[in-house]
Design an enzyme around this catalytic site. Structure first.
Site, PDB file in Angstrom:
ATOM      1  N   SER A 177       0.889  -1.140  -0.070  1.00 39.31           N
ATOM      2  CA  SER A 177      -0.006   0.053   0.057  1.00 39.31           C
ATOM      3  C   SER A 177       0.965   1.317   0.023  1.00 39.31           C
ATOM      4  CB  SER A 177      -0.897  -0.073   1.154  1.00 39.31           C
ATOM      5  OG  SER A 177      -1.917   0.895   0.944  1.00 39.31           O
ATOM      6  N   ASP A 235      -7.856  -5.265  -6.830  1.00 33.94           N
ATOM      7  CA  ASP A 235      -7.251  -4.207  -5.713  1.00 33.94           C
ATOM      8  C   ASP A 235      -7.311  -2.843  -6.369  1.00 33.94           C
ATOM      9  OD1 ASP A 235      -6.121  -2.613  -4.067  1.00 33.94           O
ATOM     10  OD2 ASP A 235      -4.165  -3.903  -3.814  1.00 33.94           O
ATOM     11  N   HIS A 290      -7.069  -5.823  -1.452  1.00 29.55           N
ATOM     12  CA  HIS A 290      -6.165  -5.145  -1.152  1.00 29.55           C
ATOM     13  C   HIS A 290      -5.386  -5.674   0.093  1.00 29.55           C
ATOM     14  CE1 HIS A 290      -3.417  -1.517  -0.921  1.00 29.55           C
ATOM     15  NE2 HIS A 290      -3.827  -1.300   0.392  1.00 29.55           N
TER      16      HIS A 290
END
Length: 306
Positions: A177, A235, A290
């Site tokens: 991330s 994602d 994610h």
């Protein structure tokens, strides 16, 4: 079969957007599933060795989420670093068996705040770390740039010292991330200031981090063959920052386009923004895809630190 999978995806996204109401809603109503023309069938996948490397650094990127990680993947912890103001946290580890120095950056629960208008500005790469010759007009996301700048001197000094003590070692920077964005910026600056070091970057669910000049600079300095930007199926974070704002992904995307986790279900994409890979999927923000990469839950596995 495809409609069933898409319905499950829509349910997952609906759940995630309920948790993060600031993110954009679904780009289509539940009653109208899109007909995306995506390359669902595997073309042979990627080599097992590359897949194993992706899994390995996924684990480092997961381990760094733990409050304490005394032995990342059983290896030597050199140091941890934290900046309370920016929320940046990570560690530097050393794997003497593989002769590697590993820098792992934690993702942030503050990612929604990083995507506000003020943080979405592009700022010169030169402003977030040590002087960089030949950076040209490379620019990075203001929020990510300031975050990396808050630890840049400390992290780069530690890595350079490790390389002085272990000159034959290579360096791997990794993160999930926002941590992936920091790894990309850090890898670029490290390679520019320690040109003799072999540097690789592995990121997972990394949002677009800078403009096309930054993407080109990263690819040039580190080499696209040494950059592994993984994206898990749907994602939405890698594409949540649109190209229309001047952002552009760097190479090389490895798209895990369908389950289960397997080398045959991962595609090595072409160039920086391959239209046949995850860029073809409309972003739905932070979603369940994610939070899991190559079968590894990204935030809760304390066994990776023992």
């Amino acid at each position: 079969m495809l409609a069933s999978l898409l319905n499950k995806f829509v349910c997952a996204v609906s759940f995630s957007t309920a948790l993060w109401p600031g993110f954009p809603p679904l780009p289509f109503p539940r009653s109208r599933l899109p007909h995306w023309h995506l390359p669902w069938k595997s073309t042979g996948g990627i080599p097992q060795q590359v897949y194993d490397e992706l899994v390995r650094y996924t684990q480092y990127s997961s381990a760094v989420y733990q409050p304490l990680c005394p032995n990342p993947l059983g290896n030597e912890l050199v140091t941890e670093f934290t900046n309370l103001l920016t929320g940046v946290h990570g560690f530097v580890a050393r794997d003497d068996g593989r002769q590697e120095v590993i820098v792992a950056f934690r993702g942030s629960q503050q990612l929604p705040d990083m995507l506000t208008d003020s943080n979405m500005l592009l700022i010169p790469l030169d402003s977030v770390g040590p002087p960089l010759n030949g950076s040209g007009d490379a620019r990075v996301h203001a929020g990510f740039g300031v975050a990396f700048g808050s630890v840049s001197d400390l992290v780069l000094d530690i890595v350079v010292e490790q390389l002085r003590q272990y000159p034959s070692y290579s360096v791997v920077l990794t993160g999930h991330s926002m941590g992936g964005a920091l790894a990309a910026i850090g890898g670029t600056l490290l390679k520019a200031n320690a040109t003799g070091a072999a540097v690789r970057v592995f990121t997972f669910g990394q949002p677009r981090t800078g403009d096309a000049n930054f993407a080109d600079l990263l690819d040039k300095l580190i080499g696209s063959d040494n950059v592994f930007r993984a994206v898990h199926t749907w994602d939405g974070v890698p594409t949540i920052i649109p190209r229309s704002l001047g952002y552009h992904h760097h190479s090389t995307e490895y798209w895990h386009f369908q389950e289960p986790p397997s080398r045959k279900n991962v595609r090595q994409c072409t160039g920086q923004e391959d239209p046949k890979c995850s860029a073809a999927v409309p972003s739905t923000g932070i979603n369940l895809a994610h939070d899991v990469y190559f079968g590894q839950v990204m935030t809760t596995d304390a066994t990776l630190c023992l």
